[in-house]
Design a protein around this motif. Structure first.
Motif, short mmCIF file in Angstrom:
data_model
loop_
_atom_site.label_atom_id
_atom_site.label_comp_id
_atom_site.label_asym_id
_atom_site.label_seq_id
_atom_site.Cartn_x
_atom_site.Cartn_y
_atom_site.Cartn_z
N ASN A 1 0.98 -1.02 0.02
CA ASN A 1 0.09 0.18 0.04
C ASN A 1 0.99 1.36 -0.04
OD1 ASN A 1 -1.89 2.16 0.93
ND2 ASN A 1 -3.19 0.54 1.25
N THR A 2 1.93 1.24 0.67
CA THR A 2 2.95 2.42 0.77
C THR A 2 3.42 2.82 -0.40
OG1 THR A 2 3.12 2.17 3.34
CG2 THR A 2 4.61 3.69 2.20
N ARG B 1 0.82 4.21 -2.76
CA ARG B 1 0.78 5.59 -2.56
C ARG B 1 1.85 6.41 -3.07
NH1 ARG B 1 0.02 6.64 3.73
NH2 ARG B 1 -0.15 8.60 3.11
N THR C 1 -1.53 11.45 -1.01
CA THR C 1 -2.58 10.68 -0.60
C THR C 1 -2.70 10.83 0.83
OG1 THR C 1 -0.96 8.99 -0.36
CG2 THR C 1 -2.08 9.17 -2.41
N SER D 1 -4.65 8.87 4.79
CA SER D 1 -4.76 7.61 5.44
C SER D 1 -5.74 7.48 6.36
CB SER D 1 -3.10 7.47 6.15
OG SER D 1 -3.23 6.00 6.79
N TYR D 2 -6.10 6.27 6.60
CA TYR D 2 -7.40 6.10 7.77
C TYR D 2 -6.65 6.18 9.00
CZ TYR D 2 -11.76 3.85 9.35
OH TYR D 2 -12.84 3.79 9.97
N TYR D 3 -5.16 6.01 9.09
CA TYR D 3 -4.62 6.22 10.39
C TYR D 3 -3.76 7.11 10.28
CZ TYR D 3 -5.90 1.29 8.79
OH TYR D 3 -6.73 0.25 8.35
N GLU E 1 -0.61 12.48 5.74
CA GLU E 1 -0.87 11.41 6.53
C GLU E 1 -1.46 12.22 7.96
OE1 GLU E 1 -0.05 7.60 7.89
OE2 GLU E 1 0.17 8.63 6.00
N TRP F 1 -8.84 11.63 7.46
CA TRP F 1 -9.12 11.01 6.08
C TRP F 1 -10.64 11.34 5.46
CZ3 TRP F 1 -13.62 7.64 5.50
CH2 TRP F 1 -14.29 7.42 6.74
N LYS G 1 -5.31 5.82 2.46
CA LYS G 1 -4.98 4.35 2.53
C LYS G 1 -5.70 3.75 3.69
CE LYS G 1 -1.29 2.21 5.25
NZ LYS G 1 -0.03 2.63 5.81
N THR G 2 -6.18 2.36 3.50
CA THR G 2 -6.97 1.66 4.47
C THR G 2 -6.58 0.30 4.38
OG1 THR G 2 -8.98 1.20 5.39
CG2 THR G 2 -8.98 1.57 3.21
#
Length: 564
Positions: free
Chosen positions: A353-354, A357, A368, A370-372, A385, A389, A398-399
């Motif tokens: 995923n990274t 991105r 991009t 992120s969900y986190y 980041e 999100w 990202k998730t």
């Protein structure tokens, strides 16, 4: 005892500053003990001029998907003498000092050589043994990357690491040292002088004292082949409008790869093309895409200034990528207006995923999200980041989530799927070693690995099944296809995001594709961590996902997902 405690309580109540001072000292002492336990010492090797190598990584406990683990790491990098653009020297942690003066039992020299020769015959599908050669610590015979392991060095390990970096030759010395290079720059020695057993396999020979057992790598990964700091891109037919495609040129009667690469680097171009006695520089463009490679033999004309190198011809160019950064795809920003739709970049952990991105940001020019939140990713340049999100300022999110409620929060999704055997190992390394670190040997051999597989393997399947079931407008991309055909797959991904990417920008991305989150092959496992029971379980999950994909008229999983 009770009276003492009461007195202490009264004392600290009257002087709370002393209490907090004592507490601070206590915490500081504990922190020092914790940090000290994370670093392993490295003994000096007698007779060696090299600096100490990388210490062991410290794996911290995993705290769930939303909090990514950190790892402490230290690496020593020095440059070989006499070389100005040769690769870094890596050294694997060793706990036992070795003396160069002790070469072992010379009485069994020929028996070892014969055992080594029988082992070499088994390696011929990936490498061909070419002989024993003289080496010199002041001027190395193989001048690329090198690394040492005084406990577990094997012929295969050395060949694999040199091949992964695209080198043509791999040489083993002193039973534990591995050297890589593009040409052999020394004379032959007697086979009896390569007389030392490999530290990791006594049935094979790994050179001797200042002697290299050298192999030519038949299966070097051409796409990653290096020459010093330059990356070999291949042999290509001369483009039609060559003066436009490669606008800068220089006649070099004493041509060599080194000279052409240096010239193009000085002119600040990312491509260096050798055409016989002419050096040309430029960018990858629609006029010269580097997508149609030719047989390398068509470029196999010797360089005038270096007999061991090829310099191409007037019609077929040998192309190298220099260290100059192609800035056409490096600008990134937040979306100028808030996105009306939320697009997920969904994947199982360890599925790339990274990396995806990184590619999307370069291709679109937008950050991009992120969900986190991961501070290490933010510090590496993923500025989205920190945004919530749902902020609408990033091109996709990202998730790793796989529940119905979470999935239905997104309007569309790119679903990245990777071979579960590779994804599980990648996530295990990340969990115990950080984004580009590695899990320690004790983690693989201990209870952590079996427990991890038992918990995470079912999730690999349910993650994909949930997104196929609950996701809206899901584009499936296989990690392996993205690696194999980045240009086409990235076009598909960018298309779903509603961006029309410039073709020259996508060509730029191909040259910058690795980013900062690619693990080195230096610490790849030399054994299969999967038991037959694990493989049987995972194979069942693969079949389930394959069936689910085909029921939706999508191509099933790639063939290499199934164990051979």
């Amino acid at each position: 005892m009770a009276k003492l405690l009461v007195k202490l309580q009264r004392y600290f109540r009257r002087k709370p500053v002393h209490f907090f001072t004592l507490l601070a000292f206590y915490l500081a002492a504990g922190s020092l003990v914790f940090l000290h336990s994370g670093f392993a010492g490295e003994p000096t090797v007698a007779g060696s001029q090299r600096s100490p190598g990388a210490s062991e990584r410290l794996g911290l406990p995993y705290l769930g998907v939303m909090q990514l683990s950190r790892g402490f790491k230290a690496a020593a990098v020095t440059m070989p003498e006499g070389g100005r653009r040769h690769g870094p020297w890596f050294k694997i942690t060793s706990k036992e000092p070795v003396e160069r003066g002790k070469a072992g039992d010379y009485g069994s020299t020929w028996s070892r050589a014969l055992r080594g020769r029988s082992g070499r015959e088994k390696e011929e599908d990936r490498a061909r043994y070419i002989g024993c050669y003289v080496d010199n610590t002041r001027r190395r015979t193989l001048r690329g990357v090198s690394f040492f392991d005084y406990k577990k060095m094997t012929v295969f390990r050395c060949q694999d690491n040199c091949a992964e970096r695209g080198y043509l030759y791999a040489g083993l010395e002193f039973g534990a040292e591995c050297y890589c290079g593009h040409k052999v720059q020394a004379s032959n020695a007697s086979e009896s002088e390569c007389n030392m057993e490999c530290k990791g396999e006594r049935s094979n020979t790994c050179g001797g004292v200042n002697r290299l057992s050298i192999y030519r790598l038949e299966l070097a990964q051409e796409s990653a082949r290096r020459y010093g700091s330059a990356i070999f891109r291949g042999c290509f037919r001369r483009p039609e409008n060559i003066s436009i495609a490669l606008p800068v040129s220089q006649l070099m009667l004493n041509m060599s790869v080194d000279k052409c690469v240096d010239f193009c680097t000085e002119k600040e171009y990312p491509l260096s093309a050798l055409a016989g006695t002419t050096c040309r520089c430029g960018f990858p463009t629609t006029l010269f895409t580097l997508h149609e490679r030719e047989d390398e033999q068509l470029c196999a004309q010797k360089c005038a200034g270096e007999e061991f190198e090829s310099c191409g011809t007037a019609e077929y160019l040998l192309v190298y990528q220099t260290q100059v950064q192609d800035n056409r795809c490096m600008d990134r920003r937040f979306l100028p207006t808030h996105a009306k739709q939320l697009v997920a970049l969904a994947s199982f952990p360890g599925a790339g995923n990274t990396w995806a991105r990184h590619l999307i940001e370069l291709a679109t020019g937008f950050y991009t999200g992120s969900y986190y939140f991961d501070g290490s990713l933010y510090n590496k340049g993923f500025k989205g980041e920190r945004d919530h999100w749902r902020s609408g300022r990033t091109i996709c999110i990202k998730t790793h989530e796989s529940g119905q409620k979470e999935i239905e929060s997104f309007d569309s999704a790119i679903l990245l799927i990777r071979n579960p055997y590779k994804a599980l190992m990648a996530e295990f390394n990340r969990k115990y070693g950080g984004h580009i670190g590695f899990a320690a040997h004790t983690h693989w051999k201990g209870k952590e690995w079996p427990e991890f597989v038992a918990n995470y393997a079912p999730w690999w399947a349910t993650h994909t099944l949930d997104w196929l079931r609950y996701g809206k407008k899901v584009l499936v991309v296989h990690f392996e296809d993205l690696k194999r055909d980045l240009f086409v797959q990235l076009q598909r991904m960018v298309g779903l995001l509603g961006i029309t990417a410039c073709e020259d920008r996508l060509l730029c991305v191909e040259g910058q594709k690795d980013g900062n989150f690619k693990r080195s092959g230096l610490r790849k496992l030399e054994y299969d961590p999967y038991t037959p029971e694990m493989r049987k379980m995972i194979s069942g999950y693969i079949k389930t996902v394959d069936t689910a994909l085909k029921l939706r008229n999508l191509s099933g999983v790639p063939d290499d997902y199934y164990p051979r």
